[in-house]
Enzyme design. Structure first.
Site, PDB file in Angstrom:
ATOM      1  N   THR A 189       0.765  -1.338   0.068  1.00 17.95           N
ATOM      2  CA  THR A 189       0.097  -0.146   0.000  1.00 17.95           C
ATOM      3  C   THR A 189       0.756   1.454   0.000  1.00 17.95           C
ATOM      4  O   THR A 189       2.185   1.201   0.480  1.00 17.95           O
ATOM      5  CB  THR A 189      -0.900   0.003   1.225  1.00 17.95           C
ATOM      6  OG1 THR A 189      -1.545   1.379   1.494  1.00 17.95           O
ATOM      7  CG2 THR A 189      -0.024  -0.272   2.508  1.00 17.95           C
ATOM      8  N   TYR A 239      -1.601   0.199  10.244  1.00 22.49           N
ATOM      9  CA  TYR A 239      -1.959  -0.308   9.255  1.00 22.49           C
ATOM     10  C   TYR A 239      -0.809  -0.497   8.243  1.00 22.49           C
ATOM     11  O   TYR A 239      -0.380  -1.523   7.811  1.00 22.49           O
ATOM     12  CB  TYR A 239      -3.239   0.069   8.583  1.00 22.49           C
ATOM     13  CG  TYR A 239      -3.329  -0.192   7.111  1.00 22.49           C
ATOM     14  CD1 TYR A 239      -3.412  -1.594   6.658  1.00 22.49           C
ATOM     15  CD2 TYR A 239      -3.028   0.768   6.077  1.00 22.49           C
ATOM     16  CE1 TYR A 239      -3.663  -1.902   5.401  1.00 22.49           C
ATOM     17  CE2 TYR A 239      -3.255   0.033   4.661  1.00 22.49           C
ATOM     18  CZ  TYR A 239      -3.594  -1.104   4.245  1.00 22.49           C
ATOM     19  OH  TYR A 239      -3.664  -1.422   3.073  1.00 22.49           O
TER      20      TYR A 239
END
Ligand code: UDP
Length: 340
Positions: free
Chosen positions: A125, A149
């Site tokens: 990501t 995250y």
């Protein structure tokens, strides 16, 4: 996608293949002639989203089950999508993220090594970059995630690099920017009980499911004061996975690639386009900044274009929003079809 004779007998194991991005990759693999097995615990995924191959319902924490699946299907490569992805939740409950995203990835890697799977594709990501110092962002930019995250994904990338040094093992890590859009036939798309993403929220506002769309912050140092993001159509992202797979299966070495188009749109531009595509002048209000949002995230995607010859087919915000719109309308009109 041309069907190669090599691919028809090759099985690919896809964790999280019943989720939003995973299901579009399963579709692309199936269309290309690969055999596919999806391994998914259905915590956020759906059986109807798996358009090709077998679905095994299982959790990455269950090592024995995972081993049995590898034993049975003998995959040539693994694509790993299964992960938690809600940033604020990762701030409140970091261990949930380190357990599922990081520790379970270690389970999966150990199983790969035990069963001789040497090719691995990882869903990473743009959150690994945190608040980037320079735009567009190259893969060599510092990894400075600003939430658990992003950190949970950085840790897996580091583990992958160590594995590639230590074992007969190669990986491609794909760092996704803002993935959006849906299957053009509206068979699969994003489903979330509490959607947070801009395009989904805008379209649900157009459908009257949300009262008004709030713009989170209008005082950013950008031309119109709202945040800029690089929106990439999920089918172009799926195609990048196929190219990464072909790279590894033909003996390519470990690589990391940004996946974005290389240009961004502001929140206001997305809102304007969503109004144009839907033909609905849905209500919009200007609100405060959302915590943790960097002003701009735009990929430098020249590496994947040059090395894998990735050529996006849907670099068009109107198309991205249109496919998402058809999907949202179908979800609203036929909820019974998407119950499970
Ligand atoms: N955003 C917004 N209103 C919303 C949802 C998102 O203004 O209802 C903004 C958000 O602050 C960010 C951009 O839209 O600047 C994209 O957010 P999204 O959650 O879609 O993706 P992210 O970039 O956070 O992964």
């Amino acid at each position: 996608m041309p069907l190669t004779s090599a691919s028809t007998s090759t099985c690919i194991l896809v964790t999280g293949g019943a989720g939003y991005i995973g299901s579009h990759v399963v579709k692309a693999l199936g269309e290309a002639g690969y055999r596919v097995v999806t391994y998914d615990n259905l915590s956020t995924g759906h059986p109807w989203a798996v358009l090709y191959g077998d679905l095994v319902v299982g959790d990455l924490a269950h090592r024995e089950k995972l081993r049995d699946v590898f034993d049975h299907y003998r995959p040539k490569a693994v694509m790993h999508f299964a992960a938690h992805i809600v940033v604020p939740e990762s701030v409140r409950n970091p261990l949930k993220y380190y357990r599922n995203n990081t520790a379970n990835a270690v389970n999966l890697l150990e199983t790969c090594l035990e069963l001789g799977v040497e090719s691995f594709i990882f869903s990473s990501t743009a959150a690994v970059y945190g608040d980037p110092r320079e735009i567009p962002i190259t893969e060599d930019a510092p990894l400075e995630p600003i939430n658990p995250y992003g950190q949970s994904k950085v840790l897996v990338e580091k583990i992958l690099a160590d594995c590639a040094r230590a074992y007969p093992f190669n990986y491609v890590s794909l760092r996704y920017f803002n993935v959006a859009g849906a299957d053009p036939r509206a068979r699969i798309g994003q489903v979330s009980p509490e959607p947070t993403h801009l395009i989904t929220r805008a379209l649900k506002t157009a459908l009257g499911q949300i009262d008004r769309l709030e713009i989170y912050g209008t005082d950013y140092p950008t031309p119109d004061g709202t945040c800029i993001r690089d929106y990439i159509h999920v089918d172009d992202l799926a195609h990048a996975h196929l190219l990464a797979l072909e790279h590894l299966l033909s003996g390519g070495t470990s690589r990391i690639y940004n996946c974005g188009y290389g240009h961004g749109y502001s929140v206001r531009e997305v809102v304007d386009m969503a109004r144009e595509v839907t033909g609905i002048d849905f209500p919009v209000v200007e609100g405060e900044r959302r915590e943790g949002d960097p002003p701009a995230l735009v990929a430098d995607s020249s590496r994947i274009r040059e090395e894998l010859n990735w050529q996006p087919r849907h670099d068009d915000l109107a198309y991205i929003i249109k496919t998402a719109w058809e999907w949202e309308k179908r979800l609203q009109e036929h909820p019974e079809q998407f119950q499970n």
